[in-house]
Design a protein around this motif. Structure first.
Motif: not given
Length: 105
Positions: A75-97
């Motif tokens: 799921i994380i790999r798909t999310l990174e691929k579709k969003t061009d973000q590279d936060f892995a399991y850093d959910f604080n960064s995902w939410y901030q983005w």
């Protein structure tokens, strides 16, 4: 699971009068299916990936965060691929983005 479904429906309305893109009940059920053993999680993820919408971003983040399952890495790999973000399991960064993205209405 019922509480999760209610929470998702509150955050992600099925319909709107403002003309914004919303998720259908079947789309929401796809994400809820990750929490059941009713079908293959790999198949669900493949379907979501093949039919990607920006509205899926927040749901993917939530599923990856809440799901205690090996599929979370996919799921994380798909999310990174579709969003061009590279936060892995850093959910604080995902939410901030996510919270700093320009709202599309």
């Amino acid at each position: 699971m019922r509480c999760l479904a209610i929470s998702l429906l509150i955050v992600f309305p099925i319909s709107s009068t403002r003309g914004t893109t919303t998720l259908s009940p079947s789309e929401i059920n796809q994400f809820l299916s990750f929490f059941t053993t009713s079908s293959s999680k790999k198949e669900i993820l493949h379907h979501i990936e093949s039919n990607w919408k920006p509205e899926y971003e927040v749901l993917m983040i939530e599923v990856a965060y809440l799901l205690r399952d090996p599929i979370s890495a996919d799921i994380i790999r798909t999310l990174e691929k579709k969003t061009d973000q590279d936060f892995a399991y850093d959910f604080n960064s995902w939410y901030q983005w996510l919270w700093n993205k320009e709202q599309s209405v």
